[in-house]
Design an enzyme around this catalytic site. Structure first.
Site, mmCIF file in Angstrom:
data_model
loop_
_atom_site.group_PDB
_atom_site.id
_atom_site.type_symbol
_atom_site.label_atom_id
_atom_site.label_comp_id
_atom_site.label_asym_id
_atom_site.label_seq_id
_atom_site.Cartn_x
_atom_site.Cartn_y
_atom_site.Cartn_z
ATOM 1 N N TYR A 137 0.884 -0.960 0.749
ATOM 2 C CA TYR A 137 0.101 0.740 -0.034
ATOM 3 C C TYR A 137 1.019 0.867 0.070
ATOM 4 O O TYR A 137 0.896 2.622 -0.321
ATOM 5 C CB TYR A 137 -0.824 0.279 1.461
ATOM 6 C CG TYR A 137 -1.968 -0.983 1.437
ATOM 7 C CD1 TYR A 137 -2.959 0.066 0.247
ATOM 8 C CD2 TYR A 137 -2.313 -1.889 2.297
ATOM 9 C CE1 TYR A 137 -4.147 -1.319 0.332
ATOM 10 C CE2 TYR A 137 -3.608 -2.543 1.970
ATOM 11 C CZ TYR A 137 -4.093 -2.600 1.534
ATOM 12 O OH TYR A 137 -5.142 -3.663 0.982
ATOM 13 N N SER A 168 -1.412 -5.804 -7.721
ATOM 14 C CA SER A 168 -1.782 -4.716 -6.354
ATOM 15 C C SER A 168 -2.327 -5.866 -5.182
ATOM 16 O O SER A 168 -2.783 -6.793 -5.288
ATOM 17 C CB SER A 168 -2.491 -3.800 -6.700
ATOM 18 O OG SER A 168 -3.436 -4.179 -6.938
ATOM 19 N N ASP A 169 -2.414 -5.263 -4.037
ATOM 20 C CA ASP A 169 -3.025 -5.220 -2.813
ATOM 21 C C ASP A 169 -4.233 -4.789 -2.701
ATOM 22 O O ASP A 169 -4.781 -3.838 -4.301
ATOM 23 C CB ASP A 169 -2.798 -4.606 -1.722
ATOM 24 C CG ASP A 169 -2.456 -5.101 0.000
ATOM 25 O OD1 ASP A 169 -3.617 -6.007 -0.467
ATOM 26 O OD2 ASP A 169 -1.629 -5.378 0.641
ATOM 27 N N TRP A 170 -5.256 -4.839 -2.377
ATOM 28 C CA TRP A 170 -6.764 -4.246 -2.573
ATOM 29 C C TRP A 170 -6.385 -3.460 -2.536
ATOM 30 O O TRP A 170 -5.993 -1.967 -1.137
ATOM 31 C CB TRP A 170 -8.045 -5.348 -1.335
ATOM 32 C CG TRP A 170 -7.775 -6.245 -1.849
ATOM 33 C CD1 TRP A 170 -9.775 -6.761 -1.387
ATOM 34 C CD2 TRP A 170 -7.912 -7.272 -2.725
ATOM 35 N NE1 TRP A 170 -9.941 -7.847 -1.917
ATOM 36 C CE2 TRP A 170 -8.393 -8.962 -2.458
ATOM 37 C CE3 TRP A 170 -6.541 -7.463 -3.016
ATOM 38 C CZ2 TRP A 170 -8.159 -9.619 -3.399
ATOM 39 C CZ3 TRP A 170 -5.897 -9.123 -3.557
ATOM 40 C CH2 TRP A 170 -6.998 -9.111 -3.489
ATOM 41 N N SER A 172 -5.026 -0.805 -3.935
ATOM 42 C CA SER A 172 -3.692 -0.022 -3.862
ATOM 43 C C SER A 172 -3.243 0.224 -5.086
ATOM 44 O O SER A 172 -1.852 0.795 -5.307
ATOM 45 C CB SER A 172 -2.883 -1.002 -2.695
ATOM 46 O OG SER A 172 -2.140 -1.520 -3.932
#
Length: 754
Positions: A137, A168-170, A172
């Site tokens: 993030y 990607s992270d959620w 982000s």
């Protein structure tokens, strides 16, 4: 997501085993669970390093040392992917705090980045062949991780030759063009930026080359082909969902991960012949936390609590139990809290602003009965953007009774709660995460003003605040009476998913009521054992000298209570070792001045550089409370006959061996640690660095030779001037020890000019 599954001990507990074989077995067991459910990609493991006990996700990671983290994750990924399930090593990179994680930049020099924070990622790619990588993030040196072209395109895909998938992270991903060109392949969980409307015009206008899009598609297909997902169904119906095989692995990891920190007077193991009555007291006795909070949580099929485990070991008739602290139902508190508006009407005066700083005229003004908002990823109120809003609630509390009142909170974003002019919760402007509960003395009928400020952010939003008349010591008396009549006391406390988890940082000290209870129990009975659950170190200054035995259980998974009871009773010899350094006080940690964004400039400079963790203690001479690699056993070990050549081989290889002897009366596992010191480096290097380790199980009197082979990389550092890994000729010292401060044998060798 699955409804039920084997709930394993936290991965920091896995790191505490210092056992590659066990890491492989846990990875394989998780892969087996995935195959039983048709899961193709596991969103883990995490390899961000432990910089401070405050990080809410420490329990998901693998400790403070890059070599321990790297060796553990390589074995884990190999086990997982041997089952046909792709790993996603995360969070790339330098994600070490949860506070304001979308906005704060981790600022770090290249040498520190390479030697410390990227090392486990590099090994996960080069040696384990991780199928996927998830970006973080945070920003790194001012650039968001999901669009950091140097980290993704140059280092990961270029230098390391990674041909898998970068996701990607959620929520982000913050751009289409920058992220696409940097090398991000997949935006999760949906395509807010990576969609036809954003990317097709970018390709047509020459902002993104079509070959960039082709490469992303190839990586998705390559992952499917390499793991055979196109050739056969992923779900393996021959594997039971409720799997005894994987639960056996969970139990074994729990047994091996617990670290015995203190055992004054040999109180442990508890002697069943002498302990006629055992008092088991504390909030985690019958509800033992299996995991921290957030996306790592897994709902177990069943659990064994510490209380149940001790009943099995000692017999239910010998066990006296009390929680000691009244149960707190925060949901009921949120739902039942009563407020008045500043004008005296029922409810709170709510104001919603279409900017993040409560500026100008509110977009929406209304009265809300209570503060219990769980917007999630949905709409806040009409006309207010969920990613750029702020809110304020004002009102009055009119207590019906005098006495202590417990205030509870839950938040998904920065907020501040002020009661009668005093700030009781604060996560705004760089403030640290405070306790989720605070007690205030209030007088009946006396109006007390309350104000809550909330700053929304992209992704998940929500905030709840409530209060009730509550005396946290009301349950102490019965617990103390039980303790005073028992032969020994087991206090079960620590943190849980409620106050340690994803999205927020935790406090250093135990909740106040737990500390007070532990002190009262130790006064009532000198034979008090503290069993702690947490993702990292806990402040022990108030009570450590009053408690003769301490067992750190991390988050021990669904069978944790059984493992803990077996260790307390002596059925299992503790063998866990600390994957972290435990400081006396927060100021003793290298990250104390470089952890939170204290000046609110959205940047944190990692000023400790390569001197983090035990390296900091060596450099400054500030002794840790418990050192890295430390852990007690019910037996003893001798280190003998260190054999080390006078010089490295022509290719830079060093072969070292040492004999380990079990000199005690029972079988046990010793973790032999090899540290290396570069005596003549041209740049400042740590006094010692862990380079290898081995977990060795020996019967009483048994002797075994442990061999270590160090390659050239173990001798190298990253040279900032040459921007390359360098092993300089000169003298090196091998240190063999049982912890970072317990060095048993030393020998030197030379690296000659090549």
């Amino acid at each position: 997501w699955t409804k039920n599954a084997t709930a394993y001990p936290s991965t920091i507990g896995l790191a505490a085993t210092f056992d590659r074989d066990l890491a492989y077995r846990m990875g394989a067991a998780i892969g087996r669970d995935c195959r039983a459910r048709g899961i193709h990609v596991l969103l883990g493991p995490g390899v961000n390093l432990y910089r401070s006990p405050l990080c809410g996700r420490n329990f998901e990671y693998l400790g403070e040392d890059p070599v321990l983290a790297a060796e553990s994750v390589v074995a884990y990924i190999r086990g997982l992917q041997d089952q046909g399930v792709a790993a996603t090593v995360k969070h790339y990179a330098v994600n070490f705090q949860e506070y304001d994680r979308h906005n704060v930049s981790s600022d770090v020099d290249e040498r520190t980045l390479r030697e410390v924070y990227l090392y486990a990622f590099e090994k996960a790619i080069k040696e384990a062949g991780s199928g996927a990588v998830m970006t973080a993030y945070n920003l790194i040196n001012g650039v968001h991780a999901s669009e950091h072209d140097w980290l993704i395109r140059d280092v990961l895909k270029g230098e390391w030759g990674f041909d898998g998938l970068v996701m990607s992270d959620w929520i982000s991903t913050y751009s289409a063009v920058n992220a696409a060109n940097a090398g991000l392949d997949l935006e999760m969980p949906t395509g807010k930026w990576f969609n036809r409307d954003q990317l097709v015009p970018a390709v047509k206008n020459g902002l993104v080359d079509e070959a960039v899009i082709d490469d992303k598609i190839r990586r998705l297909l390559r992952l499917m082909i390499c793991f055979g997902w196109i050739d056969h169904p992923q779900q393996d119906d021959s594997i039971p969902l409720d799997d005894p095989q994987t639960q056996a692995v969970s139990l074994e990891v729990a047994r091996r991960s617990c670290v015995l920190l203190k055992n004054e007077g040999g109180l442990l193991p508890l002697d069943a012949k002498k302990v006629r009555t055992l008092a088991v007291i504390g909030p985690h006795a019958d509800k033992t936390p299996t995991c921290g909070g957030g996306s790592a949580w897994s709902e177990p099929w069943r659990t064994v609590s510490i209380l149940e485990g001790l009943r099995r070991q000692f017999g239910a008739e010998r066990i006296a139990h009390d929680t000691g602290i009244p149960a707190i139902d925060t949901e009921a508190i949120f739902a039942s809290s009563r407020f008045l508006t500043p004008e005296g009407k029922p409810g709170l005066a709510a104001e919603y602003f279409d900017n993040p700083h409560w500026q100008g005229t509110p977009a929406v003004v209304r009265t809300e009965e209570r503060l219990e908002q769980r917007w999630g990823s949905g709409e806040i109120v009409p006309g207010v953007d969920a990613s750029t809003f702020s809110a304020r609630w004002r009102g009055v509390i009119r207590p019906e009774e005098s006495g202590p009142h417990l205030f509870c909170q839950w938040t998904a974003a920065p907020f501040r709660v002020t009661v009668d002019g005093n700030v009781i919760f604060d996560l705004i402007d760089g403030a640290n995460q405070k306790e989720p509960r605070v007690t205030l003395e209030l007088a009946a009928g006396q109006d007390v003003p309350i104000e809550i400020l909330y700053q929304g952010r992209a992704g998940f939003n929500g905030v709840c605040v409530g209060y009730k008349r509550h005396d946290s010591r009301s349950g102490f008396q019965e617990a103390i009476q039980i303790a005073s009549r028992a032969d020994a006391v087991v206090f079960c406390g620590g943190f849980s998913g409620f106050n340690e988890g994803e999205g927020f940082d935790r406090s250093f000290a135990l909740p106040q009521e737990q500390e007070e209870l532990l002190l009262a129990l130790s006064d009532a009975n000198p034979n008090t054992v503290a069993v702690l659950t947490a993702g990292g170190h806990i402040d022990m200054r108030r009570w450590l000298d009053r408690v003769p035995a301490v067992l750190h259980a991390w988050y021990p998974g669904d069978s944790g209570g059984q493992a803990i009871a077996e260790i307390l009773s002596g059925a299992v010899n503790p063998s866990g070792r600390l994957p972290i350094s435990c400081e006396h006080k927060p100021e003793d940690r290298s990250s104390f001045e470089s952890y939170h964004d204290s000046d609110d400039d959205k940047r944190v400079l990692l000023a400790d550089g390569v001197f983090c963790g035990y390296r900091h203690h060596d450099r400054t001479g500030v002794a840790p409370l418990f050192p890295f690699g430390y852990g007690l056993s019910y037996t003893t070990f001798a280190y003998e006959n260190l054999r080390c050549p006078a010089s490295a081989e022509a290719d830079g290889t060093i072969r070292v061996s040492v004999d380990i002897v079990n000199t005690g009366a029972r079988a046990g596992t010793e973790v032999v640690q090899l540290y290396l010191r570069d005596e003549q480096a041209s740049v400042p290097r740590p006094f010692k660095e862990l380079k290898d380790y081995a977990a060795v199980t020996l019967e009483p009197g048994e002797r075994r030779t442990v061999e270590f082979v160090l390659g050239t990389r173990a001798l190298q550092f990253f040279c900032p001037r040459r921007r390359a890994w360098v092993a300089e000729p000169g003298r090196f010292e091998v240190q063999i020890g049982a912890s970072a401060t317990d060095i048993r044998l030393q020998a030197g060798f030379s690296l000659d000019e090549s």
